[in-house]
Scaffold this motif. Structure first.
Motif, mmCIF file in Angstrom:
data_model
loop_
_atom_site.group_PDB
_atom_site.id
_atom_site.type_symbol
_atom_site.label_atom_id
_atom_site.label_comp_id
_atom_site.label_asym_id
_atom_site.label_seq_id
_atom_site.Cartn_x
_atom_site.Cartn_y
_atom_site.Cartn_z
ATOM 1 N N TRP A 299 0.829 -1.214 0.000
ATOM 2 C CA TRP A 299 0.000 0.000 0.000
ATOM 3 C C TRP A 299 0.856 1.254 0.000
ATOM 4 C CZ3 TRP A 299 -1.293 -4.492 2.509
ATOM 5 C CH2 TRP A 299 -2.511 -5.070 2.141
ATOM 6 N N ASP A 300 1.987 1.224 0.708
ATOM 7 C CA ASP A 300 2.894 2.376 0.710
ATOM 8 C C ASP A 300 3.301 2.754 -0.708
ATOM 9 O OD1 ASP A 300 2.896 2.316 3.481
ATOM 10 O OD2 ASP A 300 4.797 1.236 3.623
ATOM 11 N N LEU A 301 3.492 1.752 -1.545
ATOM 12 C CA LEU A 301 4.026 1.954 -2.888
ATOM 13 C C LEU A 301 2.942 2.124 -3.945
ATOM 14 C CD1 LEU A 301 6.758 -0.835 -2.665
ATOM 15 C CD2 LEU A 301 7.088 1.621 -2.305
ATOM 16 N N GLY A 302 1.691 2.089 -3.520
ATOM 17 C CA GLY A 302 0.590 2.192 -4.476
ATOM 18 C C GLY A 302 0.212 0.878 -5.118
ATOM 19 N N TYR A 303 0.626 -0.245 -4.513
ATOM 20 C CA TYR A 303 0.374 -1.575 -5.071
ATOM 21 C C TYR A 303 -0.708 -2.344 -4.318
ATOM 22 C CZ TYR A 303 4.824 -0.955 -7.594
ATOM 23 O OH TYR A 303 5.829 -0.501 -8.398
ATOM 24 N N GLY A 304 -1.402 -1.694 -3.404
ATOM 25 C CA GLY A 304 -2.399 -2.411 -2.625
ATOM 26 C C GLY A 304 -3.458 -3.086 -3.474
ATOM 27 N N PHE A 305 -3.817 -2.454 -4.584
ATOM 28 C CA PHE A 305 -4.862 -3.030 -5.450
ATOM 29 C C PHE A 305 -4.394 -4.295 -6.153
ATOM 30 C CE2 PHE A 305 -2.315 -0.541 -8.334
ATOM 31 C CZ PHE A 305 -2.418 -1.179 -9.565
ATOM 32 N N MET A 306 -3.084 -4.525 -6.180
ATOM 33 C CA MET A 306 -2.549 -5.717 -6.833
ATOM 34 C C MET A 306 -2.594 -6.946 -5.931
ATOM 35 S SD MET A 306 0.825 -4.252 -8.774
ATOM 36 C CE MET A 306 0.773 -2.797 -9.811
ATOM 37 N N VAL A 307 -2.747 -6.746 -4.642
ATOM 38 C CA VAL A 307 -2.717 -7.867 -3.692
ATOM 39 C C VAL A 307 -4.023 -8.641 -3.813
ATOM 40 C CG1 VAL A 307 -2.506 -8.540 -1.286
ATOM 41 C CG2 VAL A 307 -1.238 -6.540 -2.130
ATOM 42 N N LYS A 308 -3.905 -9.903 -4.239
ATOM 43 C CA LYS A 308 -5.083 -10.748 -4.441
ATOM 44 C C LYS A 308 -4.944 -12.016 -3.604
ATOM 45 C CE LYS A 308 -6.655 -7.893 -7.571
ATOM 46 N NZ LYS A 308 -7.774 -6.991 -7.247
ATOM 47 N N PHE A 309 -5.992 -12.291 -2.815
ATOM 48 C CA PHE A 309 -5.966 -13.448 -1.919
ATOM 49 C C PHE A 309 -6.658 -14.650 -2.552
ATOM 50 C CE2 PHE A 309 -6.003 -9.690 1.017
ATOM 51 C CZ PHE A 309 -4.662 -9.788 1.386
ATOM 52 N N ASP A 310 -6.427 -14.844 -3.845
ATOM 53 C CA ASP A 310 -7.011 -15.984 -4.553
ATOM 54 C C ASP A 310 -6.020 -17.119 -4.723
ATOM 55 O OD1 ASP A 310 -5.313 -14.840 -6.403
ATOM 56 O OD2 ASP A 310 -6.822 -14.598 -7.983
ATOM 57 N N HIS A 311 -4.870 -17.032 -4.025
ATOM 58 C CA HIS A 311 -3.856 -18.078 -4.124
ATOM 59 C C HIS A 311 -2.978 -18.007 -2.884
ATOM 60 C CE1 HIS A 311 -1.879 -14.422 -5.490
ATOM 61 N NE2 HIS A 311 -0.702 -15.007 -5.430
ATOM 62 N N GLU A 312 -2.233 -19.076 -2.634
ATOM 63 C CA GLU A 312 -1.308 -19.108 -1.511
ATOM 64 C C GLU A 312 0.039 -18.531 -1.959
ATOM 65 O OE1 GLU A 312 -1.962 -19.832 1.605
ATOM 66 O OE2 GLU A 312 -4.059 -20.205 1.044
ATOM 67 N N PHE A 313 0.587 -17.615 -1.159
ATOM 68 C CA PHE A 313 1.884 -17.027 -1.490
ATOM 69 C C PHE A 313 2.561 -16.564 -0.209
ATOM 70 C CE2 PHE A 313 -1.294 -13.678 -1.681
ATOM 71 C CZ PHE A 313 -0.711 -12.611 -1.014
ATOM 72 N N ILE A 314 3.855 -16.404 -0.254
ATOM 73 C CA ILE A 314 4.610 -15.962 0.907
ATOM 74 C C ILE A 314 4.153 -14.570 1.315
ATOM 75 C CG2 ILE A 314 6.908 -15.244 1.691
ATOM 76 C CD1 ILE A 314 8.064 -17.547 0.062
ATOM 77 N N GLY A 315 3.757 -14.438 2.567
ATOM 78 C CA GLY A 315 3.297 -13.159 3.100
ATOM 79 C C GLY A 315 1.801 -12.986 3.105
#
Length: 450
Positions: A299-315
């Motif tokens: 979110w700091d970098l303006g990428y919050g909209f890219m975060v999708k919880f439709d898969h398992e990933f680190i973090g």
């Protein structure tokens, strides 16, 4: 020390903060001509006519191929891969186990189960580590950026952007170039040469980033320069290129969130003492003894909209919790003219009674520059990568500000310069700090008034 790791280097020096604040590498110089005409006209070209940037040398390419290609990427990236495939691209963002950003790069789908990741090393190193140490049926090949690579690059990579870019491409293609969506790819011709282009729109105007075999690069550039002359095409040098990201809103080098924590130790032991992460420098008025205080969230970098919880990933688990909280928001700061003139005027002062120099047009004296933003005696965020823009006719910087404080037109203070006379970095002269007034603003040239 032969084969020293990043982990052992941090332990030897005492802390990651000390290692980075006193790094001796100096400012990064892009391996192209500084100017072809002058950086002011080159800056204005991407808004008035068209600019040709040569991006062939300063980014690393990582090629990944194999049945588990997307499985590997999906396990690391915050992005969804439901809509990804050949001839598509995305801003690929990877985080550590606590949800803080390690890096971002451009991910290109160049075939079935075949991709190319292009960018600075942090993302590429993280993906390479997992490809080598994880249970993935993939092969990887690195084409290192020229700073670490004495061999010729495999491909050239150019970018033409600006209001006249489309006319230039139509001329060299012998007709209209097919339409494609943003961050989609297509093939077209530049004279006798076939290229693959990405609809990128770095400047906010139509254009393409495009590439092909390295041995065709000079010929392709010649065709473009000759065809673009009537449309005002200019070659862009490193001085103007270093400012383009700030005007368009991309933070070039987030702090890699790798320097602390037991879960990241194996990765620090894998990275060498001369890796990008081990020699990168940290600068600015913001100082903390805890390296994790410098980390950024998507979110700091303006990428919050890219975060999708439709898969398992680190973090993922950490980001699901972060998503419920308030964030910092990326914006722009317009620096006060009179305060900037004070900085330049202090060059006439004797002794150390001067302010930190503002290198024109990009005052980037550290890999990760972070300056405090103050309002009513409280720190509300961080300013980063100040530049002078001939398009704006003023100094601007990107910033990450507490979302409740992002009020366009509000005046804040940027603390410019390092404390205690400055660190031991080679690019830091002895100086004093100055509180620079600035106004919070949206992306330049939007219709929102400040």
């Amino acid at each position: 020390m032969k084969n020293e790791s990043l982990e052992s280097k941090i332990n030897r020096i005492g802390s990651a903060v000390d290692m980075m604040r006193n790094s001796q590498i100096g400012p990064y110089l892009f391996p192209i001509e500084p100017e072809y005409t002058n950086w002011r006209d080159e800056q204005e070209a991407w808004r008035k006519t068209a600019i040709l940037f040569n991006q062939s040398y300063h980014m690393t390419d990582l090629y990944i191929e194999g049945p588990d290609c997307y499985k590997l990427l999906s396990a690391l990236g915050v992005n969804t891969f439901n809509n990804f495939g050949p001839n598509k691209a995305k801003q690929f963002v990877v985080c550590n186990y606590d949800g803080y950003v390690i890096g971002d790069s451009i991910l290109y789908g160049i075939g079935e189960n075949k991709v190319n990741i292009v960018g600075r090393p942090p993302t590429i190193n993280w993906v390479s580590f997992h490809a080598e140490t994880g249970d993935y049926d993939v092969t990887i090949r690195r084409d290192e950026r020229s700073l670490y690579n004495p061999q010729p690059r495999e491909t050239y990579r150019f970018q033409v952007q600006g209001p006249n870019a489309q006319k230039i491409f139509e001329k060299v293609n012998g007709g209209p170039v097919g339409k494609t969506k943003f961050f989609h790819m297509l093939e077209f011709n530049i004279g006798d040469y076939k290229v693959t282009g990405l609809n990128h729109q770095m400047s906010g105007f139509p254009g393409f980033e495009f590439w092909g075999p390295a041995d065709e690069g000079d010929a392709v550039k010649t065709v473009l320069v000759e065809a673009g002359a009537e449309f005002g095409l200019k070659l862009g040098g490193s001085r103007s290129y270093s400012t383009s990201a700030i005007e368009s809103g991309w933070i070039p080098s987030p702090m890699p969130a790798i320097y602390a924590g037991d879960k990241m130790r194996a990765y620090r032991e894998w990275l060498g003492a001369n890796s990008f992460e081990a020699i990168a420098s940290l600068g600015g008025s913001y100082v903390s003894d805890n390296i994790e205080d410098y980390y950024q969230t998507p979110w700091d970098l303006g990428y919050g909209f890219m975060v999708k919880f439709d898969h398992e990933f680190i973090g993922r688990a950490a980001l699901e919790e972060m998503a419920k909280r308030k964030h910092r928001k990326k914006s722009w700061l317009y620096w006060d003219k009179e305060d900037v003139l004070k900085i330049f005027g202090s060059m006439y002062e004797q002794g150390d009674n001067r302010y930190k120099y503002l290198e024109l047009p990009a005052a980037h004296y550290a890999t990760h520059p972070l300056d405090k933003i103050m309002k009513n005696g409280k720190m509300i965020g961080l300013s980063t990568y100040p530049v002078y823009s001939a398009n704006i006719r003023g100094w601007i910087s990107l910033c990450m500000i507490d979302e409740d404080e992002v009020i366009y037109g509000d005046e804040v203070t940027v603390v410019w310069g390092e404390p205690d006379g400055g660190s031991d970095k080679v690019g830091v002269e002895r100086h004093i700090q100055l509180d620079v007034k600035a106004k919070i603003a949206p992306k330049p040239f939007t219709q929102i008034k400040v």
